[in-house]
Design an enzyme around this catalytic site. Structure first.
Site, mmCIF file in Angstrom:
data_model
loop_
_atom_site.group_PDB
_atom_site.id
_atom_site.type_symbol
_atom_site.label_atom_id
_atom_site.label_comp_id
_atom_site.label_asym_id
_atom_site.label_seq_id
_atom_site.Cartn_x
_atom_site.Cartn_y
_atom_site.Cartn_z
ATOM 1 N N CYS A 79 0.848 -1.195 0.000
ATOM 2 C CA CYS A 79 0.000 0.000 0.000
ATOM 3 C C CYS A 79 0.885 1.247 0.000
ATOM 4 C CB CYS A 79 -0.911 0.000 1.223
ATOM 5 S SG CYS A 79 -2.076 1.371 1.247
ATOM 6 N N HIS A 245 4.295 2.347 1.756
ATOM 7 C CA HIS A 245 4.385 2.517 3.209
ATOM 8 C C HIS A 245 3.949 1.287 4.003
ATOM 9 C CE1 HIS A 245 0.358 4.705 2.382
ATOM 10 N NE2 HIS A 245 0.069 3.502 2.821
ATOM 11 N N ASN A 246 3.673 0.162 3.330
ATOM 12 C CA ASN A 246 3.440 -1.121 4.019
ATOM 13 C C ASN A 246 4.353 -2.164 3.397
ATOM 14 O OD1 ASN A 246 1.361 0.126 5.395
ATOM 15 N ND2 ASN A 246 -0.234 -1.276 4.739
ATOM 16 N N HIS A 297 2.671 8.611 7.257
ATOM 17 C CA HIS A 297 2.100 8.372 5.924
ATOM 18 C C HIS A 297 0.784 9.117 5.729
ATOM 19 C CE1 HIS A 297 -0.762 5.798 7.922
ATOM 20 N NE2 HIS A 297 -1.178 5.184 6.832
ATOM 21 N N LYS A 375 -13.919 7.776 -3.904
ATOM 22 C CA LYS A 375 -13.804 6.539 -3.144
ATOM 23 C C LYS A 375 -14.667 5.448 -3.794
ATOM 24 C CE LYS A 375 -13.008 6.652 1.275
ATOM 25 N NZ LYS A 375 -11.551 6.482 1.253
#
Length: 382
Positions: A79, A245-246, A297, A375
């Site tokens: 992610c 960031h994961n 993040h 979204k």
């Protein structure tokens, strides 16, 4: 607990990048402290957006010696954030038209995209084909695609270095590895629960192979989301950055660095967004071992999802949350998700950025203001 600017030392191997002005939930500190006691764990660091996860905190980095902890990385392997600068001048915005057109993002890419999917997978070296149908999809939770404009340039030289234009619309995409990452973590949990695995074991080697592919899959996914938006809106765009960031990576000479909602500070310029009703900041990291080479993040949750809905549903109507205080539009027909992801449920991104700046970890380049956040156009789940 000692404090130096925005750096707090909870213990010898526990660091927190946050000032006394930044509210950090006690449960998040407990989870950070617990993670520091895991076998083979050398050091942990919490970012100013630190908040509780299911068992371990989000907004943190964890350095182990010879042990991998897939549970720390989580299910959304890879992610991250991708930023593109479009060729659409801001004086030719067509927000009302774009809102309806972007509903196409809720559907899987059709057969016309097959060649583009294969080329993008090859570009990023993606091996797995089991989740091709999900490529180009945003997903639920805090994932989004957002059209933005440059609000303020703080450092013109740094902005010029990445060709950032105040005259053109920007596109920020936040998404990950979707069902692919979930499958990888579920396989690990079925065998080991939340326990770690030796890096050089068969299980460790297999996990890293799948993990690395999922990271690249997530990069390809963000690129395909951006390409579909470009095609739908008849615009072109150039990539400015993409950062994950994961993930877990080998920090040469130090150990294995796990990041869960923590942006690398050793891979160039990064974007740190706030809530859907707040600014995104472009920053240049100042490379430092402080914070385990990591940054926040995002803004970080202030309220749990269930709490957000309970707090806000009696105060705001659905239509109230579809327009932000910045004047931007939010497309989210999933009512529960709209309340869960409301700006009020998040911390102040300005304070998060100030903490990072006071800690000497970043240089500000620019702030970006949302004009349209997408979204989902569906009323059901994402």
């Amino acid at each position: 607990m000692g404090t130096l600017n925005s750096i707090q030392y909870i213990a010898d191997n526990i660091e927190l990048i946050a000032s006394n002005k930044t509210w950090i939930e006690g449960k998040a500190i407990e989870q950070l402290t617990f993670s520091a006691k895991l076998p083979d764990m050398l050091k942990v660091a919490g970012m100013p957006d630190l908040h509780p996860g299911k068992s371990y905190p989000i907004g943190a980095a964890f350095l182990s010696k010879n042990t991998l902890y897939p549970y720390l990385v989580g299910s959304d392997i890879g992610c991250g954030m991708g930023l593109w600068q479009t060729d659409k001048p801001i004086n030719k915005l067509k927000i009302s038209r774009w809102i309806d057109k972007l509903a196409v993002l809720d559907e899987p890419l059709n057969r016309d995209w097959q060649d583009e999917i294969e080329q993008t997978k090859q570009q990023f070296g993606v091996i797995n084909s089991d989740f091709d149908r999900a490529l180009g999809s945003i997903g639920g939770g805090n994932h989004f695609a957002e059209l933005q404009v440059v609000e303020t340039i703080f450092d013109q030289t740094l902005a010029d270095a990445i060709h950032l234009s105040k005259k053109h619309v920007q596109l920020l995409v936040h998404s990950g590895s979707r069902g692919y990452g979930h499958e990888i973590l579920n396989q690990h949990i079925a065998q080991f629960n939340s326990a770690g695995i030796a890096v050089d074991s068969d299980a460790g080697i297999e996990y890293l192979q799948k993990h690395n592919d999922a990271v690249q899959w997530a990069c390809a996914n963000r690129t395909l989301i951006a390409k579909q938006i470009m095609a739908t809106l008849n615009i072109d765009a150039d990539p400015l950055l993409d950062v994950t960031h994961n993930l877990v990576s080998n920090q040469q000479g130090m150990g294995w660095l796990h990041r869960k909602g923590a942006t690398p500070s050793d891979q160039g310029i990064v974007a740190i967004p706030g809530s859907r009703g707040a600014l995104t900041y472009l920053v240049k990291p100042v490379k430092s071992a402080t914070g385990l080479f990591s940054l926040a993040h995002g803004a970080g949750r202030k309220w749990q999802r269930s709490e957000a809905k309970a707090r806000l549903s009696n105060k705001y109507r659905v239509q109230d949350l579809q327009k932000t205080s910045l004047g931007s539009h939010v497309v989210c027909k999933n009512k529960a998700l709209l309340y869960e992801e409301a700006p009020q449920a998040y911390k102040s991104i300005d304070q998060v950025i100030q903490d990072l700046k006071n800690a000497g970890l970043i240089e500000l380049i620019a702030s970006l203001k949302p004009i349209l956040t997408y979204k989902t156009a569906k009323s059901g789940g994402c």
